[in-house]
Design a protein around this motif. Structure first.
Motif, mmCIF file in Angstrom:
data_model
loop_
_atom_site.group_PDB
_atom_site.id
_atom_site.type_symbol
_atom_site.label_atom_id
_atom_site.label_comp_id
_atom_site.label_asym_id
_atom_site.label_seq_id
_atom_site.Cartn_x
_atom_site.Cartn_y
_atom_site.Cartn_z
ATOM 1 N N GLN A 135 3.953 75.298 39.579
ATOM 2 C CA GLN A 135 4.456 76.525 40.210
ATOM 3 C C GLN A 135 5.695 77.037 39.492
ATOM 4 O O GLN A 135 5.921 78.251 39.418
ATOM 5 C CB GLN A 135 4.724 76.289 41.705
ATOM 6 C CG GLN A 135 5.831 75.294 42.045
ATOM 7 C CD GLN A 135 7.223 75.887 41.994
ATOM 8 O OE1 GLN A 135 7.392 77.085 42.169
ATOM 9 N NE2 GLN A 135 8.215 75.061 41.723
ATOM 10 N N ALA A 136 6.506 76.136 38.911
ATOM 11 C CA ALA A 136 7.668 76.566 38.144
ATOM 12 C C ALA A 136 7.242 77.291 36.870
ATOM 13 O O ALA A 136 7.854 78.293 36.475
ATOM 14 C CB ALA A 136 8.558 75.370 37.808
ATOM 15 N N ALA A 137 6.168 76.787 36.222
ATOM 16 C CA ALA A 137 5.667 77.440 35.008
ATOM 17 C C ALA A 137 5.120 78.835 35.335
ATOM 18 O O ALA A 137 5.391 79.805 34.612
ATOM 19 C CB ALA A 137 4.592 76.578 34.358
ATOM 20 N N LEU A 138 4.344 78.949 36.421
ATOM 21 C CA LEU A 138 3.829 80.264 36.823
ATOM 22 C C LEU A 138 4.972 81.217 37.181
ATOM 23 O O LEU A 138 4.961 82.393 36.800
ATOM 24 C CB LEU A 138 2.884 80.113 38.014
ATOM 25 C CG LEU A 138 1.533 79.453 37.751
ATOM 26 C CD1 LEU A 138 0.744 79.358 39.053
ATOM 27 C CD2 LEU A 138 0.740 80.233 36.713
ATOM 28 N N SER A 139 5.955 80.704 37.921
ATOM 29 C CA SER A 139 7.090 81.537 38.301
ATOM 30 C C SER A 139 7.864 82.002 37.080
ATOM 31 O O SER A 139 8.316 83.163 37.017
ATOM 32 C CB SER A 139 8.018 80.758 39.251
ATOM 33 O OG SER A 139 7.347 80.375 40.432
ATOM 34 N N THR A 140 8.016 81.121 36.107
ATOM 35 C CA THR A 140 8.721 81.485 34.876
ATOM 36 C C THR A 140 7.968 82.555 34.119
ATOM 37 O O THR A 140 8.561 83.533 33.632
ATOM 38 C CB THR A 140 8.911 80.241 33.994
ATOM 39 O OG1 THR A 140 9.667 79.250 34.708
ATOM 40 C CG2 THR A 140 9.625 80.590 32.699
ATOM 41 N N LEU A 141 6.657 82.401 34.023
ATOM 42 C CA LEU A 141 5.839 83.378 33.307
ATOM 43 C C LEU A 141 5.947 84.760 33.953
ATOM 44 O O LEU A 141 6.172 85.772 33.261
ATOM 45 C CB LEU A 141 4.380 82.915 33.286
ATOM 46 C CG LEU A 141 3.382 83.859 32.603
ATOM 47 C CD1 LEU A 141 3.736 84.042 31.136
ATOM 48 C CD2 LEU A 141 1.951 83.325 32.753
ATOM 49 N N VAL A 142 5.800 84.819 35.277
ATOM 50 C CA VAL A 142 5.884 86.113 35.969
ATOM 51 C C VAL A 142 7.289 86.696 35.850
ATOM 52 O O VAL A 142 7.459 87.907 35.650
ATOM 53 C CB VAL A 142 5.484 85.949 37.446
ATOM 54 C CG1 VAL A 142 5.693 87.246 38.215
ATOM 55 C CG2 VAL A 142 4.022 85.516 37.548
ATOM 56 N N SER A 143 8.308 85.863 35.948
ATOM 57 C CA SER A 143 9.687 86.349 35.835
ATOM 58 C C SER A 143 9.951 86.951 34.462
ATOM 59 O O SER A 143 10.602 87.997 34.342
ATOM 60 C CB SER A 143 10.674 85.208 36.105
ATOM 61 O OG SER A 143 10.534 84.698 37.412
#
Length: 629
Positions: A135-143
């Motif tokens: 979820q941190a990787a997905l959040s980073t990508l979207v951010s």
């Protein structure tokens, strides 16, 4: 003479020295007052000379008591079980598939081929740590995807309100995360504004909570502005002459961007992405509110273990999370130090006007893209706050103040064990003032220590900034186990109350931001002013108070505003320390209301928004004219 003042020719340094000479008994006029007066001046001078070292020692002692000792207590809890040193708890976590998924099977000694087959199959397990990283990787990508267009807009275009939008990118640092979670509930919940809007056009409702998508979007709300802020600064420092040279040699705009601009921008993108990953890897309030235990991260399970009084496993899991976060941050910092492009003396590129619009295709396409981005940004950034405010004044039959009446009734008729609004507001304000009284002096002193040239400066900077890398859950657990439960010294048991522990946790969270804001101002001052004052006899503390701090006063006030706002909105450490006590704050009250009724939670969220915003603005108006990191 150096100590005289003649009209407007006197400088701040000269005035400081004049005052100091008068106070220190250095002139015949002062000595004429008599031996007792001279002795008093000498004592005052000695106190001034030693005050800054004394403040430095006091700040270090406070940091040890409020941060390093509690964190060390967490280490002890993880390795000392029933009075016996053991790594069994750590090993049990590392080899438990519940926490580490398929990697745990490898660590437990299972056949690597069998584990590899499972990893490639749909039945593979990520484990809690794996899901947290996912979820941190997905959040980073979207951010990053959302933040970079904003950085491009701010760096390359000039338009009305540009500076205001750039200033607003700082808001996520002071908006309480639990309040943002309430806003997302009000927007994407079953009865939220999104489903209401879909219903008006005949579309069915969407069930978005709890969901991973909501968590990722909420993280982007916080971290996309961080990406934009860091990347904008790098984009603005790109050397325009290098771009012009590339274009004059026949490079297309894309080729010039790829070969000249991007090499100077991508280190900032990577830095912001690394920081986003670390922040979202240690996420807690947003996941707890929008995902619950169905989509729990490491921090949520640490919190649950503490509530279940399983301190050994909670401490061990918290330290595993800390080790992962620090390793990732250290690895990136090493990379960033080796690859950052220096742009000293560069001429920035001129911004193109975004308004009035041009008819050329070259200018039209970016404007269309930016318009589409503006719609996305409006939904992402403005809708949650607007939805929270709207939900607080709406009900099944239309606009209403019933949710605010509920808060008033809970205050007047609620049972003693129930969360009541006024104690929550009062505690938040009192904790904020107390934390500010600790964090601001500490931050200023540490800023001075980290902006002076001496051996060990980098070590001092690293030790002082360590709280930025440690989650509030770990700090709260350490304070609970160390100071609240008490420590025995010489047969005496010394313990502090829950309120003092909460103030300590808030001060630890806030003072690094004071340092980050004040230190650049101190470092950029003309050192000749201070050197002149010192050469003419002004003690170090007097030069700091009379020359340096007045010149960086706006930064000091901005740091104070940040420290206070962060204290009012702090949730993680407070959730640990306030559990089972009456020391709850507004964020704790919101979390309790969310689990029962969304309306009162949104009303309490609006109260928190108003208190945070007004407090931030009032402190800033006392003398600050800029806010920045």
């Amino acid at each position: 003479m150096a100590g005289s003042k003649t009209g407007s020719d006197s400088s701040p340094a000269t005035e400081a020295v004049t005052d100091d000479s008068a106070a220190g008994g250095r002139t015949p006029e002062a000595n004429a007052d008599g031996p007792s007066e001279t002795a008093r001046h000498r004592v005052l001078g000695a106190v001034e000379r030693r005050s800054l070292p004394a403040l430095a020692v006091a700040s270090v002692a406070l940091l040890v008591v409020m941060f390093y000792y509690p964190v060390a207590t967490v280490f002890v809890d993880a390795v000392l079980v029933e009075g016996r040193a053991t790594f069994q708890v750590f090993w049990a976590i590392l080899t438990d598939p519940f926490y580490f998924g398929e990697l745990a099977r490898l660590l437990a000694g299972e056949n690597p081929l069998a584990v590899a087959k499972t990893v490639l199959s749909p039945e593979r397990r990520l484990g809690i740590v794996g899901f947290t990283a996912y979820q941190a990787a997905l959040s980073t990508l979207v951010s990053v995807v959302v933040g970079i267009p904003l950085a491009y807009l701010l760096a390359r275009y000039e338009f009305p309100g540009r500076q205001t939008i750039r200033s607003l990118t700082i808001l996520p640092f002071v908006l309480p995360s639990i309040m943002v979670a309430v806003g997302f509930f009000a927007t994407f919940g079953a009865n939220g504004t999104l489903n209401a809007a879909l219903g008006t056009v005949g579309l069915g409702p969407l069930d978005l909570l709890p969901s991973l998508e909501a968590i990722v979007v909420a993280h982007a709300f916080y971290n996309a502005p961080l990406v934009a802020r860091i990347t904008t600064a790098a984009w603005e420092s790109v050397d325009a002459s290098a771009v012009e040279t590339a274009r004059s040699l026949g490079a297309s705009p894309f080729r010039a961007f790829r070969d000249v601009v991007w090499p100077q921008v991508y280190p900032a993108v990577l830095m912001s992405a690394a920081l986003t990953f670390v922040f979202t890897f240690g996420t807690f309030p947003i996941v707890l509110a929008l995902g619950g235990f169905e989509l729990a991260t490491v921090e949520v399970f640490v919190y649950q273990l503490i509530r279940d009084l399983n301190y050994a496993e909670g401490a061990a899991l918290a330290l595993v999370e800390l080790a992962i976060s620090l390793s990732l941050l250290y690895a990136y910092l090493r990379y960033e130090a080796a690859h950052t492009v220096q742009s000293g003396g560069a001429r920035p590129q001129e911004r193109r006007p975004l308004w009035p619009p041009s008819r050329s295709l070259r200018d039209l396409l970016p404007r269309v893209g930016l318009a589409a981005y503006a719609v996305v940004a409006l939904v992402l950034f403005a809708a949650p706050i607007a939805s929270m405010v709207y939900a607080s004044v709406s009900g099944p039959s239309g606009l209403t103040l019933d949710h605010y009446r509920f808060l008033v009734e809970r205050q007047t008729t609620g049972a003693s064990f129930q969360v009541r609004p006024w104690p929550a507001v009062r505690n938040s304000l009192l904790f904020g003032v107390a934390a500010l009284a600790v964090a601001l002096p500490m931050g200023v002193v540490v800023s001075v220590l980290t902006t002076r040239d001496y051996r060990g400066r980098k070590l001092v900077d690293t030790v002082a900034m360590a709280p930025l890398s440690v989650s509030g859950i770990i700090v709260g657990l350490g304070l609970l186990r160390g100071l609240v439960f008490g420590v025995e010294i010489g047969g005496w048991r010394i313990a502090v109350g829950g309120a003092l522990a909460i103030v300590a946790a808030h001060a630890v969270a806030g003072y690094p931001f004071v340092v980050r804001i004040v230190a650049p101002g101190l470092e950029s001052l003309d050192r000749r002013l201070v050197e002149s004052a010192r050469a003419l006899g002004a003690p170090r503390a007097r030069a700091l108070l009379d020359i340096e701090l007045p010149l960086v006063w706006p930064a000091v006030v901005a740091g104070a505003a940040f420290a206070f706002a962060l204290s009012v909105g702090e949730f993680s450490a407070t959730a640990v320390l306030a559990s089972g006590t009456g020391q709850y704050t507004m964020p704790i009250a919101i979390e309790r209301f969310i689990g029962r009724r969304l309306g009162p939670a949104t009303a309490m969220g609006v109260v928190l928004l108003v208190v945070t915003s007004v407090s931030f603005l009032l402190i800033d108006r006392l003398g600050g004219d800029r806010v920045g990191l």
